[in-house]
Design an enzyme around this catalytic site. Structure first.
Site, short mmCIF file in Angstrom:
data_model
loop_
_atom_site.label_atom_id
_atom_site.label_comp_id
_atom_site.label_asym_id
_atom_site.label_seq_id
_atom_site.Cartn_x
_atom_site.Cartn_y
_atom_site.Cartn_z
N GLY A 286 0.74 -9.59 4.29
CA GLY A 286 1.06 -8.92 5.64
C GLY A 286 1.36 -7.51 5.60
O GLY A 286 1.04 -6.74 6.41
N HIS A 287 2.08 -7.05 4.57
CA HIS A 287 2.52 -5.72 4.42
C HIS A 287 1.60 -4.70 3.88
O HIS A 287 1.78 -3.63 3.86
CB HIS A 287 3.88 -5.59 3.37
CG HIS A 287 3.89 -5.88 2.24
ND1 HIS A 287 3.72 -4.66 1.04
CD2 HIS A 287 3.39 -6.74 1.31
CE1 HIS A 287 3.53 -4.93 -0.21
NE2 HIS A 287 3.25 -6.17 -0.17
N CYS B 289 2.88 -1.76 -8.58
CA CYS B 289 3.69 -2.62 -9.71
C CYS B 289 3.84 -1.95 -10.81
O CYS B 289 4.76 -2.33 -11.68
CB CYS B 289 2.98 -3.83 -9.46
SG CYS B 289 2.72 -4.40 -7.83
N1 PLP Z 1 -3.30 -8.31 -4.86
C1 PLP Z 1 -3.35 -7.09 -4.61
C2 PLP Z 1 -4.93 -6.64 -4.78
C3 PLP Z 1 -2.42 -6.14 -4.17
O1 PLP Z 1 -2.86 -4.82 -3.93
C4 PLP Z 1 -1.13 -6.72 -4.04
C5 PLP Z 1 0.00 -5.75 -3.77
O2 PLP Z 1 0.12 -4.69 -4.28
C6 PLP Z 1 -0.91 -8.18 -4.40
C7 PLP Z 1 -1.97 -8.91 -4.71
C8 PLP Z 1 0.44 -8.76 -4.14
O3 PLP Z 1 1.09 -9.05 -2.78
P1 PLP Z 1 2.31 -9.14 -2.52
O4 PLP Z 1 2.97 -7.87 -2.62
O5 PLP Z 1 2.18 -9.54 -1.07
O6 PLP Z 1 2.99 -10.18 -3.45
#
Ligand code: PLP
Length: 392
Positions: free
Chosen positions: A206-207, A331
């Site tokens: 969602g975000h 991340c």
């Molecule tokens: N997959 C991708 C390609 C992403 O860019 C991200 C978040 O940056 C995620 C997965 C993880 O999503 P969430 O933050 O909702 O766990």
């Protein structure tokens, strides 16, 4: 001074602003309609109807059926749910095919599946070339009788590079192999019509599309076996236990509805802004390089390396002008290791260290692009003057 002295937010692949329309849609489910959708009374039942409606809207954006949508807590949960379900469905199969440039949500899960299980599982990580693209012959050769699932992201969070997921899913299906795509960055930015595709599982978050943090979706194609990741109550038709995050689910439904209505028009506006920013930076700043394929790329993302300067230092200077971007993915920032994505693409160390990801949204303006184009050459030049390696 920045335009209107506001933050210039160009970090939308990390997270997005919740759209005002989305906030308005979710508020009643925090303030007034706070019942539990599983309750027998009408007060709870009405909330259940709101979830049903949200499911319909998410399905509408994806070209899916409402019954193929389950709500989760985030993209990471959706990724884990899909991959672990496939391994539990076919315990005799021990092989996973993925790529070297996945988000840690898939990358680290695969690493753990290899190491924690004492190498019970085997993982093939497909290479990418200098533009971040896959070699389809290598992919074809990687698919074996032992492959339980293919997990390939639709669009890369760091470079925006788009993989040929429809074709890859077709190739997996032809060999009877399940196909999962992490479409967290793709949904809302490129058109997706799942009914015409051979994708078995798709993750979204969602975000990343103007809904709040803490809600995601796993699409499960009708008829596919699914072993729940979270066991508990009967929620989500027994496929994901836990009381629903109602307000955020309603919000995600509204965000998907908005994306469906406005995607084509807004993404072409965002792309024009991105192109102006990208072309301006590459033209004005010597030794700046675009990372990723020129055209097979999300309309909002530009990942540019400024050689002989540190990404972290650039970000700090940008921050003084209230410009928000990112070096590597959100991340991995905080670590001084260059991004695994750029390393897999063979970007030289000096360039990988100085990479900045600009990721735009519908809320960016031309005035902001002009401001960033005016500031960046000055920032890079001042930092290069401090570098012993810069011979400019
Ligand atoms: N997959 C991708 C390609 C992403 O860019 C991200 C978040 O940056 C995620 C997965 C993880 O999503 P969430 O933050 O909702 O766990």
């Amino acid at each position: 001074m920045t335009p209107n002295d506001k933050v210039i937010y160009m970090d939308n692949n990390a997270t997005t602003r919740v759209a005002p329309e989305v906030v308005a849609a979710m508020m009643p489910y925090l303030e007034e309609s706070y019942g539990n959708p599983s309750s027998m009374h009408t007060f709870g039942g009405q909330v259940g109807m709101a979830i049903k409606e949200a499911r319909r809207k998410v399905a509408g954006l994806l070209g899916a059926e409402p019954g193929e949508i389950i709500f989760t807590s985030c993209g990471t949960e959706s990724d884990s749910s899909a991959i672990l379900s496939a391994l539990r469905t076919y315990p005799e199969k021990r092989h996973i095919v993925t790529t070297r440039v996945e988000h840690p949500a898939v990358k680290n899960l695969c690493e753990n599946l290899e190491t924690i299980t004492g190498h019970k599982y085997r993982v093939t990580r497909l290479k990418v070339d200098g533009e971040g693209m896959l070699d389809m012959a290598e992919y074809e050769a990687a698919l074996t009788e032992d492959t339980a699932i293919v997990s390939v992201m639709w669009a890369n969070n760091e470079t925006g590079v788009i993989f040929p997921v429809p074709e890859m899913a077709r190739m997996a299906k032809a060999r009877g192999i399940l196909f999962h795509t992490d479409a967290v960055q793709a949904v809302g930015k490129i058109p997706i019509d799942l009914k015409s595709l051979d994708i078995d599982f798709l993750s979204l978050s969602g975000h990343k599309l103007h809904a709040p943090k803490g809600v995601g979706v796993l699409y499960i194609k009708r008829g596919r076996l699914f072993v729940p990741f979270l066991n508990g109550g009967h929620q989500e038709h027994g496929r994901r236990g836990g009381t629903e995050n109602v307000a955020s689910i309603v919000a995600l439904g509204r965000a998907c509805e908005l994306a469906r209505e406005k995607m084509v028009e807004e993404n072409s506006r965002v792309k024009k802004l991105r192109d102006k920013l990208e072309e301006g930076l590459l033209a004005e700043i010597p030794k700046s390089i675009l990372n990723g394929h020129k055209t097979a790329r999300l309309p909002n993302t530009a990942n540019i390396s400024f050689e002989f300067v540190e990404g972290e230092a650039i970000l700090l200077h940008m921050n003084q002008h209230r410009i928000c971007a990112s070096s590597g993915s959100a991340c991995t920032s905080g670590s001084l290791e260059p991004s695994h994505v750029l390393r897999a693409m063979g970007v030289p160390f000096t360039a990988a260290h100085g990479s900045i990801r600009f990721s735009l949204s519908v809320y960016n303006t031309e005035e902001e692009i002009d401001f960033v184009l005016a500031k960046m050459p000055v920032i890079i030049e001042s930092l290069r003057k401090l570098s012993p390696f810069w011979k400019g």
